[in-house]
Scaffold this motif. Structure first.
Motif, short mmCIF file in Angstrom:
data_model
loop_
_atom_site.label_atom_id
_atom_site.label_comp_id
_atom_site.label_asym_id
_atom_site.label_seq_id
_atom_site.Cartn_x
_atom_site.Cartn_y
_atom_site.Cartn_z
N TYR A 1 -55.54 -112.72 39.20
CA TYR A 1 -56.37 -112.27 38.07
C TYR A 1 -57.65 -113.10 37.96
N GLU A 2 -57.52 -114.41 38.13
CA GLU A 2 -58.69 -115.28 38.01
C GLU A 2 -59.65 -115.07 39.17
N ARG A 3 -59.11 -114.72 40.33
CA ARG A 3 -59.98 -114.44 41.47
C ARG A 3 -60.87 -113.23 41.21
N TYR A 4 -60.40 -112.32 40.36
CA TYR A 4 -61.18 -111.14 39.97
C TYR A 4 -62.10 -111.42 38.78
N GLY A 5 -62.10 -112.67 38.29
CA GLY A 5 -63.01 -113.02 37.21
C GLY A 5 -62.45 -112.88 35.81
N PHE A 6 -61.13 -112.70 35.67
CA PHE A 6 -60.52 -112.58 34.35
C PHE A 6 -60.18 -113.97 33.82
N GLU A 7 -60.34 -114.15 32.51
CA GLU A 7 -60.05 -115.45 31.89
C GLU A 7 -58.89 -115.32 30.90
N ALA A 8 -58.25 -116.46 30.65
CA ALA A 8 -57.04 -116.46 29.82
C ALA A 8 -57.37 -116.38 28.34
N PRO B 60 -68.52 -112.13 25.59
CA PRO B 60 -69.36 -111.41 26.56
C PRO B 60 -68.82 -110.00 26.75
N LYS B 61 -69.71 -109.06 26.96
CA LYS B 61 -69.31 -107.69 27.23
C LYS B 61 -69.88 -107.24 28.57
N PRO B 62 -69.05 -106.71 29.46
CA PRO B 62 -67.62 -106.50 29.28
C PRO B 62 -66.86 -107.83 29.16
N TYR B 63 -65.75 -107.77 28.42
CA TYR B 63 -64.90 -108.95 28.25
C TYR B 63 -63.66 -108.77 29.12
N ARG B 64 -63.50 -109.69 30.08
CA ARG B 64 -62.40 -109.61 31.05
C ARG B 64 -61.40 -110.72 30.72
N SER B 65 -60.18 -110.33 30.39
CA SER B 65 -59.19 -111.35 29.99
C SER B 65 -57.81 -110.99 30.52
N TYR B 66 -56.97 -112.02 30.60
CA TYR B 66 -55.56 -111.79 30.91
C TYR B 66 -54.72 -112.60 29.94
N ARG B 67 -53.47 -112.17 29.74
CA ARG B 67 -52.55 -112.88 28.88
C ARG B 67 -51.12 -112.54 29.26
N ALA B 68 -50.25 -113.53 29.12
CA ALA B 68 -48.82 -113.32 29.37
C ALA B 68 -48.07 -113.70 28.10
N GLY B 69 -47.00 -112.98 27.81
CA GLY B 69 -46.22 -113.32 26.62
C GLY B 69 -45.09 -112.37 26.36
N TRP B 70 -44.26 -112.75 25.40
CA TRP B 70 -43.11 -111.93 25.02
C TRP B 70 -43.55 -110.80 24.10
N VAL B 71 -42.95 -109.64 24.30
CA VAL B 71 -43.12 -108.51 23.39
C VAL B 71 -41.74 -108.07 22.92
N PHE B 72 -41.71 -107.33 21.80
CA PHE B 72 -40.45 -107.06 21.12
C PHE B 72 -40.34 -105.59 20.76
N ARG B 73 -39.18 -104.99 21.03
CA ARG B 73 -38.94 -103.59 20.71
C ARG B 73 -37.66 -103.49 19.88
N ASN B 74 -37.79 -102.95 18.69
CA ASN B 74 -36.62 -102.74 17.83
C ASN B 74 -36.00 -101.39 18.20
N GLU B 75 -35.40 -101.35 19.36
CA GLU B 75 -34.82 -100.14 19.90
C GLU B 75 -33.40 -100.42 20.39
N LYS B 76 -32.68 -99.36 20.66
CA LYS B 76 -31.30 -99.51 21.10
C LYS B 76 -31.25 -100.18 22.47
N PRO B 77 -30.59 -101.33 22.60
CA PRO B 77 -30.52 -102.00 23.90
C PRO B 77 -29.51 -101.32 24.82
N GLY B 78 -29.67 -101.54 26.09
CA GLY B 78 -28.75 -100.98 27.08
C GLY B 78 -28.89 -101.75 28.37
N PRO B 79 -28.20 -101.33 29.43
CA PRO B 79 -28.29 -102.01 30.72
C PRO B 79 -29.73 -102.08 31.21
N GLY B 80 -30.23 -103.30 31.40
CA GLY B 80 -31.60 -103.48 31.86
C GLY B 80 -32.66 -103.17 30.82
N ARG B 81 -32.24 -102.90 29.58
CA ARG B 81 -33.19 -102.56 28.52
C ARG B 81 -33.04 -103.57 27.39
#
Length: 517
Positions: free
Chosen positions: A47-54, A113-134
């Motif tokens: 991602y950083e090689r493509y010019g995206f920042e954290a 700056p525009k265009p604004y190029r960014s990347y981010r990693a993190g946890w997301v949450f779904r209040n849904e019925k869990p199952g195998p691999g879900r």
């Protein structure tokens, strides 16, 4: 007056809380954490090689900031985990990483700056019925370009997704980046009579149904497009209520088959572009989407990616906010299914153009496009390919005092090892003192459980001689296999030797190098 028996009884023991993991969540050990860290670092470098920042956004957002694409906007706790703060404002754990980015860009629009190029990693949450691999909590790694309406930005995202998969060790031919356009889909919707605001809900149901083709198959999607579908647990999902002619036209549109290999991608792209142009008829939206796909293909072709990025009508993406090109990263190699038969691993990421999301906050059009990797799913795929380290990381060098009185001396020695420049240069080097009490036996048992390679033992005699006992734990384990009695084991003093404090760094380096080869 004496106390009665009932009054003198001691209080009951406090209730013991049951140690149990909530459904849909998972604990992660050191091996998985180390492997994930290495994987994220590889993605970050691409991602950083493509010019995206954290950039990083918080796990909680105001519920209304997350947007109307949530499963049920009238019930804030449906689909998302929500609570009210002391101002009676609804807060929700983020459902994905895109809506928080839209809020961040809108709030900091003038300074970015525009265009604004960014990347981010993190946890997301779904209040849904869990199952195998879900799971209800999982990690995503996103990259987005905000502020550019050029199709070049969409093409670049697709090319970066391809580079990322290859950087992680997935061979060319074992993956494909599939591309469609929501404007083409809108044109088809118009052709089957589902245009207009009054059909917005049914269109969303249709899109979510088509998005499940890989998982449910044609017959499962046919039910979701028609009257509805009951799953194996008995839960019923209401369908879009389309008639048979409408259902058949949609299934024909999405069912033109998959390419058999990268060598067919170029001809398949042309075939499908021609088919799209016929399918949308006179729809202005559909024709605009077709033109964007033609342009995107040209960018990919001139950059050498035409064999990895293909046009595919089955890509719809389930969320409502996509407005143009949509992408899916799919792994094409096969793994054994639950029934032992080979199945494709499938999607590990996706994204698309969402020109209306930031405008919810600003009242003006702000074009944007992005891509999201499902980290856990991609990690599972890499593990199947043998591309993900599965061994737990090597433990630290452990200094073990014979008695508690020797702990200050051992603490000083540990700190000297931590400060030694030659040891600090070793990848992953760490040192600690055994804190479980004065016992060589307990310290060595602890070192084994920590997967340590080197233990250093300090007793009174060692201090008097100005030395320490260095033990190669891996070699000691191998030698012990030939020992038959405990007495013989103690007498042998396996794989250990004495060294002065000045000699310790070199001795540790030699043992670690021997077992890292």
């Amino acid at each position: 007056m004496s106390e009665s028996k009932s009054e003198s009884k001691p209080d009951k023991k406090p209730h013991r809380v049951s140690a149990r993991l909530p459904r849909g969540f998972a604990d992660r050990g050191p091996a998985e954490l180390a492997a994930t860290r290495d994987m994220l670092d590889t993605i970050r470098k691409v991602y950083e090689r493509y010019g995206f920042e954290a950039v990083e956004t918080p796990a909680f957002e105001y519920t209304d900031a997350l947007g109307k694409f949530l499963p049920d906007q009238d019930r804030p706790n449906e689909g998302v985990f929500s609570l009210q703060d002391d101002d009676e404002q609804w807060l929700s754990l983020r459902y994905d990483l895109t809506a928080p980015l839209a809020r961040f860009v809108a709030e900091n629009f003038d300074r970015l700056p525009k265009p604004y190029r960014s990347y981010r990693a993190g946890w997301v949450f779904r209040n849904e019925k869990p199952g195998p691999g879900r799971f209800r909590q999982f990690m995503q790694f996103d990259a987005d370009t905000v502020g550019s309406g050029s199709v070049a930005a969409d093409a670049e995202i697709c090319m970066m997704a391809a580079d990322t998969l290859e950087a992680l060790g997935i061979a060319r031919g074992d993956y494909v980046i599939k591309v469609n356009n929501r404007k083409v889909l809108d044109g088809v919707m118009e052709a089957i009579g589902l245009a207009g605001d009054e059909n917005a809900g049914r269109r969303l149901t249709v899109l979510r149904a088509i998005d499940k083709l890989d998982r449910l198959g044609v017959e499962g999607v046919r039910l979701l497009l028609g009257p509805g579908r009951k799953d194996d647990s008995g839960d019923f999902t209401k369908g879009a209520g389309l008639n048979e002619e409408q259902v058949q036209r949609l299934l024909l549109f999405t069912g033109w088959g998959e390419p058999t290999g990268a060598e067919r991608a170029v001809s398949v792209n042309k075939l499908r572009l021609d088919s799209f142009e016929r399918a949308v008829g006179e729809s202005s939206s559909g024709l605009a989407g077709h033109a964007e796909l033609v342009e995107l293909r040209e960018y990919c072709k001139c950059s050498g990616y035409d064999d990895r990025i293909i046009i595919d009508p089955s890509v719809v993406r389930g969320l409502e906010y996509y407005t143009g090109p949509v992408f899916e990263a799919e792994l094409t190699f096969e793994i054994p299914g639950d029934d032992g038969k080979p199945v494709r691993f499938g999607s590990v990421g996706g994204g698309g153009r969402y020109d209306g999301l930031v405008s919810r906050f600003r009242g003006e059009k702000v074009p944007a496009t992005g891509f999201s990797i499902g980290v856990s799913r991609l990690a599972a795929a890499l593990q199947k390919l043998g591309k993900l380290a599965s061994a737990e990381p090597v433990g630290p060098v452990v200094v073990v005092p014979r008695t508690a009185a020797l702990a200050p001396h051992c603490m000083r020695l540990v700190q000297q090892l931590r400060d030694d420049e030659s040891l600090r240069a070793l990848p992953g080097f760490a040192a600690e003192m055994y804190l479980g009490g004065g016992s060589f036996k307990g310290g060595l048992r602890y070192a084994d459980k920590r997967r340590c390679v080197v233990a250093i033992m300090i007793g009174e005699s060692e201090i008097e001689a100005g030395k320490a006992v260095v033990k190669d734990l891996i070699e000691g384990t191998e030698q012990a296999k030939a020992i038959e009695t405990n007495a013989e084991y103690r007498a042998q003093r396996l794989a250990q030797f004495e060294a002065t404090e000045a000699e310790l760094p070199a001795a540790i380096r030699e043992i670690l190098a021997r077992h890292s080869a």
